[in-house]
Design an enzyme around this catalytic site. Structure first.
Site, short mmCIF file in Angstrom:
data_model
loop_
_atom_site.label_atom_id
_atom_site.label_comp_id
_atom_site.label_asym_id
_atom_site.label_seq_id
_atom_site.Cartn_x
_atom_site.Cartn_y
_atom_site.Cartn_z
N THR A 12 13.51 55.67 54.77
CA THR A 12 14.16 56.70 53.94
C THR A 12 15.32 56.16 53.12
O THR A 12 15.91 56.90 52.32
CB THR A 12 14.67 57.85 54.83
OG1 THR A 12 15.61 57.33 55.78
CG2 THR A 12 13.51 58.52 55.57
N GLY A 13 15.67 54.88 53.28
CA GLY A 13 16.76 54.30 52.52
C GLY A 13 16.32 53.85 51.14
O GLY A 13 15.15 53.95 50.76
N VAL A 15 16.01 50.81 49.81
CA VAL A 15 15.04 49.73 49.81
C VAL A 15 13.70 50.20 50.35
O VAL A 15 12.64 49.87 49.82
CB VAL A 15 15.56 48.53 50.61
CG1 VAL A 15 14.49 47.43 50.72
CG2 VAL A 15 16.82 47.94 49.96
N SER A 41 17.07 60.76 60.49
CA SER A 41 16.10 60.89 59.39
C SER A 41 14.69 61.19 59.88
O SER A 41 13.80 61.45 59.06
CB SER A 41 16.08 59.60 58.56
OG SER A 41 17.32 59.37 57.95
N ARG A 101 19.07 35.22 58.84
CA ARG A 101 18.92 34.32 57.69
C ARG A 101 19.29 32.87 57.97
O ARG A 101 18.63 31.95 57.48
CB ARG A 101 19.76 34.84 56.50
CG ARG A 101 19.18 36.08 55.86
CD ARG A 101 20.09 36.60 54.76
NE ARG A 101 19.62 37.89 54.27
CZ ARG A 101 20.39 38.74 53.59
NH1 ARG A 101 21.66 38.42 53.32
NH2 ARG A 101 19.91 39.88 53.18
N CYS A 130 20.29 39.63 48.11
CA CYS A 130 19.77 39.98 46.79
C CYS A 130 20.31 39.08 45.69
O CYS A 130 19.56 38.65 44.80
CB CYS A 130 20.08 41.45 46.47
SG CYS A 130 21.78 41.93 46.82
N SER A 160 24.27 49.92 43.71
CA SER A 160 23.13 50.25 44.57
C SER A 160 22.98 49.25 45.72
O SER A 160 22.41 49.59 46.76
CB SER A 160 21.84 50.30 43.75
OG SER A 160 21.59 49.05 43.13
N GLY A 161 23.48 48.04 45.55
CA GLY A 161 23.41 47.05 46.61
C GLY A 161 24.18 47.43 47.85
O GLY A 161 23.98 46.86 48.92
N HIS A 237 21.84 43.37 39.48
CA HIS A 237 22.93 42.40 39.58
C HIS A 237 22.89 41.43 38.40
O HIS A 237 21.81 41.02 37.95
CB HIS A 237 22.81 41.58 40.86
CG HIS A 237 23.07 42.34 42.11
ND1 HIS A 237 23.63 43.60 42.13
CD2 HIS A 237 22.84 42.01 43.42
CE1 HIS A 237 23.74 44.00 43.39
NE2 HIS A 237 23.28 43.06 44.19
N ASN A 310 18.20 44.38 41.78
CA ASN A 310 18.56 43.97 43.14
C ASN A 310 17.83 44.73 44.23
O ASN A 310 17.73 44.24 45.36
CB ASN A 310 20.08 44.11 43.35
CG ASN A 310 20.58 45.51 43.05
OD1 ASN A 310 20.60 45.93 41.90
ND2 ASN A 310 21.00 46.23 44.07
#
Length: 331
Positions: A12-13, A15, A41, A101, A130, A160-161, A237, A310
């Protein structure tokens, strides 16, 4: 092509919803979806290609039905707990958070740059930050030909990031409503503050770009510095990248090299005021590069201006590209 089962965590986000949109566009052979989110959610219905799917609360049993892949876009703590559970049940996880990462045993992948790393996964593959994703396309093209000596990043990153609350702050034009995300107003302002500040004065976002670039390019020795800034732009971006090479170059060769790199689009015609901008990169999966010019302050350097969506290339579409490549090569 054989059908597969896909889970989306954080459906629901921003991304997650963008991933659904891209999957609809690509028409991938997906047999069934599992849409998962927080308890708050759960119960929301989302439509995918004309079919309605109920969003379920993410639990330790969510992956029991045998998903082939999962896209995680729900933050580091969720990834830390649930990605290993999904992987143990045979699901290949593409995680958008920063948690995995820099783990040595987790590939950090941009398909145009280091796709081969994806095939050495142990059930989890990380999507880079991103701002790092879009930077590494032109960097890889130039690294292979000229060998990079040093990089200076200056970023101009869209609101938005930082998620839905950040977009609400951008609309708060008179500061009449308490800010939901940022420590200062973002409307009509710039914040040189993305993520938390570390002891050395760098922000965590700046260190992400530095360390992730080194890992993706397989260049632990590479000298990189970064300043990341949040700007009052809703999406896409922008980055100024200054690069110093070990080798001399001709500008014509640099231009040809950038033009020929996959999913990298050169927009560089100053006589027509053509250069990359957020309003033209928005909604695209490619990375746009322009303002390519020699850095006359050093012996062998150039400046680039790089712009990308992004939420798409910087997150959702990069994850989906990884899945496509893994399926094509049978991993």
């Amino acid at each position: 092509m054989k059908k597969f089962k896909l889970a989306i965590v954080g459906a629901t986000g921003l991304v997650g919803r963008t991933a659904i949109q891209i999957l609809e566009e690509k028409k991938l052979p997906i047999e069934s979806y599992g849409l998962f989110a927080s308890k708050k959610s759960a119960g929301i219905s989302l439509s995918i290609s004309g079919n309605d799917y109920l969003v379920e609360e993410l639990t330790e049993n969510s992956f029991d039905s045998g998903f082939d892949f999962a896209i995680f876009s729900a933050g580091g703590e969720i990834a830390k707990k649930f990605a290993p559970i999904a992987a143990k049940k045979g699901c290949i996880v593409i995680d958008n958070s920063s948690y995995f990462r820099m783990h040595d045993d987790v590939p950090l992948v941009v398909p145009e740059v280091n796709l081969e790393d994806a095939f050495y996964h142990h059930g989890i593959i990380s999507n880079p930050n991103c701002s790092t994703i879009q930077a590494t396309l032109p960097l890889k093209a130039l690294e292979d030909k000229y060998h990079i000596k040093r990089i200076v990043y200056s970023t101009y990153q869209a609101v938005s990031g930082a998620g839905k609350d950040a977009l609400c702050d951008l609309k708060n034009t008179d500061n009449s409503i308490p800010l939901k995300k940022f420590p200062h107003p973002i409307y009509n302002n710039c914040l040189p503050h993305i993520d938390v500040f570390m002891e050395n004065g760098y922000s965590k976002e700046e260190l992400k770009m530095i360390n992730e670039t080194k890992k993706i390019l397989h260049r632990p020795d590479l000298r990189i510095t970064a300043t990341t800034v949040r700007v009052p732009v809703s999406n896409c971006h922008s980055e100024s990248i200054n690069i110093e090479f070990d080798k001399n170059f001709e500008m014509e060769d640099v231009i040809a090299t950038l033009k020929s790199f996959p999913n990298l689009i050169l927009q560089d015609d100053l006589s027509s005021d053509l250069y990359p901008m957020p309003i033209t990169a928005n909604g695209h999966d490619e990375v746009f590069v322009g303002r390519v010019r020699r850095d006359e302050s050093v012996d062998s350097g150039i400046n680039l201006w790089v712009v990308a969506d992004n939420i798409r290339k910087g997150a959702a579409s990069n994850a989906i590209q990884i899945i496509e490549k893994l399926r094509t090569k049978g991993a």
